[in-house]
Design an enzyme around this catalytic site. Structure first.
Site, short mmCIF file in Angstrom:
data_model
loop_
_atom_site.label_atom_id
_atom_site.label_comp_id
_atom_site.label_asym_id
_atom_site.label_seq_id
_atom_site.Cartn_x
_atom_site.Cartn_y
_atom_site.Cartn_z
N TYR A 99 -2.45 -14.87 -3.26
CA TYR A 99 -3.24 -13.65 -3.17
C TYR A 99 -3.65 -13.11 -4.53
O TYR A 99 -4.87 -12.50 -4.73
CB TYR A 99 -2.42 -12.77 -2.34
N ILE A 148 -2.69 0.37 0.04
CA ILE A 148 -3.26 1.56 1.39
C ILE A 148 -2.62 1.25 2.64
O ILE A 148 -2.39 0.16 3.13
CB ILE A 148 -4.89 1.21 1.42
#
Length: 250
Positions: free
Chosen positions: A150, A183
């Protein structure tokens, strides 16, 4: 700062939920015609209905962003329906985490290649002074033992942003990148961790100086800024929007 995108045409690849949804809704609220795509029909239809409530043109279509043919078809259809593209936002992620075949395949096919393919497909339809915005992650700034694939693909997105900005500047197209911190939104990764009682949620929260996770709307506001005339002299930039999260990890 008020934004006016009346008459502008915005395509958000991966726009049915979370950050993508917030970005699409932000542009629609500012007067833009908006196209979104996603794999899930339920969230796609629900977000399309929310967009339509703003009274502007809406195009929504299913798309597998890991598939080259699907990406090309979606971008062509969106451009035809809207009458061109002023803003392209590449938001999708495959969330490939591990240092294994599955992790790398997910990240490379969605995070990286969907961004490249959508950009290439959109080029013939980009209108004068168009803007491309890639949504990466602060994970791309640092190495990661927990999610090496990632982190690597997010770094690739940042690098490509700069290269693409240099390539497209002579055509009058600006290219920038947003690197969100953690987030949280309903159904998102951090919401799932919180609901599951995952210790990583609390550890991450403690590392954010402001003491909270960010919201999708806070990323959307930066996207609108980057696409606006206020940022007309900005290209090739990677903006970390993380509430100081990287400072907390220092």
């Amino acid at each position: 700062m008020a934004f006016d995108f009346s008459g502008k045409r915005v395509v958000v690849a991966g726009g049915s939920r979370g950050i993508g949804r917030a970005i699409a809704l932000g542009f629609a609220a500012a007067g833009a015609d908006v196209s979104i795509c996603a794999r899930g029909a339920a969230t796609l239809d629900a977000t399309a209905a929310e967009l339509a409530a703003h009274g502007h043109r809406v195009h929504a279509a299913p798309c597998d962003l890991a598939d080259a043919t699907s990406v090309a078809g979606y971008i062509a259809a969106a451009a035809a329906d809207l009458g061109g593209i002023d803003v392209l936002v590449n938001n999708a992620s495959g969330f490939g985490m591990g240092d294994n075949e599955a992790g790398w395949a997910a990240g490379l096919s969605v995070d990286v290649m969907a961004m490249v393919r959508a950009s290439h497909a959109a080029l013939p339809s980009l209108l004068p002074n168009a803007s491309i915005i890639h949504i990466s992650s602060i994970s791309g700034f640092t190495p990661s033992t927990r999610a090496p694939a990632y982190a690597a693909v997010k770094a690739m997105m940042m690098s490509y942003t700069r290269s693409q900005a240099a390539m497209l500047a002579p055509k009058g197209v600006r290219v920038n990148c947003i690197a969100p911190g953690s987030i949280e939104f309903p159904g998102g990764v951090w919401d799932q961790r919180k609901q599951a009682g995952d210790a990583l949620y609390d550890r991450t929260l403690k590392g954010i100086p402001f003491g909270r996770m960010g919201t999708a709307e806070e990323i959307a506001e930066v996207a609108l800024f980057l696409a606006s005339n206020h940022a007309r002299w900005m290209t090739g930039q990677i903006l970390a929007v993380d509430g100081g999260q990287m400072l907390g990890a220092a």
